[in-house]
Design a protein around this motif. Structure first.
Motif, short mmCIF file in Angstrom:
data_model
loop_
_atom_site.label_atom_id
_atom_site.label_comp_id
_atom_site.label_asym_id
_atom_site.label_seq_id
_atom_site.Cartn_x
_atom_site.Cartn_y
_atom_site.Cartn_z
N SER A 23 0.82 -1.22 0.00
CA SER A 23 0.00 0.00 0.00
C SER A 23 0.85 1.27 0.00
O SER A 23 0.41 2.30 -0.48
CB SER A 23 -0.95 0.01 1.20
OG SER A 23 -0.23 -0.07 2.40
N SER A 74 -5.08 -9.29 -1.56
CA SER A 74 -6.32 -9.98 -1.87
C SER A 74 -7.51 -9.19 -1.34
O SER A 74 -7.45 -8.58 -0.28
CB SER A 74 -6.31 -11.37 -1.23
OG SER A 74 -7.52 -12.03 -1.46
N ASP A 75 -8.59 -9.21 -2.12
CA ASP A 75 -9.84 -8.62 -1.67
C ASP A 75 -10.71 -9.77 -1.17
O ASP A 75 -11.38 -10.44 -1.95
CB ASP A 75 -10.52 -7.88 -2.83
CG ASP A 75 -11.80 -7.19 -2.39
OD1 ASP A 75 -12.09 -7.17 -1.18
OD2 ASP A 75 -12.51 -6.67 -3.26
N ASN A 76 -10.65 -10.04 0.11
CA ASN A 76 -11.33 -11.19 0.68
C ASN A 76 -12.84 -11.08 0.70
O ASN A 76 -13.53 -12.04 1.02
CB ASN A 76 -10.83 -11.46 2.11
CG ASN A 76 -9.39 -11.90 2.12
OD1 ASN A 76 -8.91 -12.51 1.17
ND2 ASN A 76 -8.68 -11.58 3.19
N ASP A 77 -13.39 -9.91 0.36
CA ASP A 77 -14.85 -9.75 0.37
C ASP A 77 -15.50 -10.42 -0.83
O ASP A 77 -16.67 -10.75 -0.79
CB ASP A 77 -15.22 -8.26 0.37
CG ASP A 77 -14.76 -7.59 1.67
OD1 ASP A 77 -14.58 -8.30 2.67
OD2 ASP A 77 -14.60 -6.36 1.65
N GLU A 78 -14.75 -10.59 -1.91
CA GLU A 78 -15.30 -11.19 -3.12
C GLU A 78 -14.64 -12.54 -3.36
O GLU A 78 -13.47 -12.72 -3.09
CB GLU A 78 -15.04 -10.29 -4.33
CG GLU A 78 -15.75 -8.96 -4.25
CD GLU A 78 -15.50 -8.13 -5.50
OE1 GLU A 78 -15.13 -8.71 -6.55
OE2 GLU A 78 -15.65 -6.92 -5.42
N THR A 80 -12.64 -15.35 -5.28
CA THR A 80 -11.58 -15.19 -6.27
C THR A 80 -11.99 -15.68 -7.65
O THR A 80 -11.46 -15.24 -8.64
CB THR A 80 -10.31 -15.93 -5.82
OG1 THR A 80 -10.64 -17.30 -5.59
CG2 THR A 80 -9.74 -15.30 -4.56
#
Length: 123
Positions: A23, A74-78, A80
């Protein structure tokens, strides 16, 4: 890097340090080489740490050519992977089906298809 009591190299770089680098670096995608340079470690060590974070679903990765791999948070809300939608109007669903052992409905013999009817001089 320092050595532990068994003489093995240890690192003081935490997973949080690595994730913060993604980031703070201004680039959401990183390579093992860029992480290695940032933390002054061997590329293979950086790769192993990145792979460990990917195994824990903190990072995702993609091969982008030859041996190049990029990593990102990683975007863990969606999920993969998203399921593919099936279009019932797709022409593939209009094709005739068959089973092994059923006679075909074509009048051509396979030799005629492959080699011609014998009158054209095909060998």
């Amino acid at each position: 890097m320092s050595r532990n009591d068994q003489g093995e190299y240890t690192t003081r770089i935490t997973d949080e340090d690595i994730l913060a680098h993604f980031s703070q670096a201004g680039r959401p995608f990183q390579t093992a080489q860029s992480v290695a340079e940032q933390f002054d470690v061997d590329r293979s060590q950086a790769y192993r740490r990145l792979q460990q974070l990917a195994d824990e679903d903190a990072l995702e990765k993609a091969k982008v050519g030859g041996r190049a791999v990029v990593w990102w948070i990683s975007d863990n809300d969606e999920p993969t992977s998203k399921p593919h939608e099936v279009n019932p109007d797709d022409p593939i669903f209009d094709r005739d089906t068959f089973q092994a052992g059923e006679p075909d409905d074509t009048s051509e013999k396979i030799d005629e298809v492959l080699y011609g009817d014998g009158t054209s001089g095909a060998v």
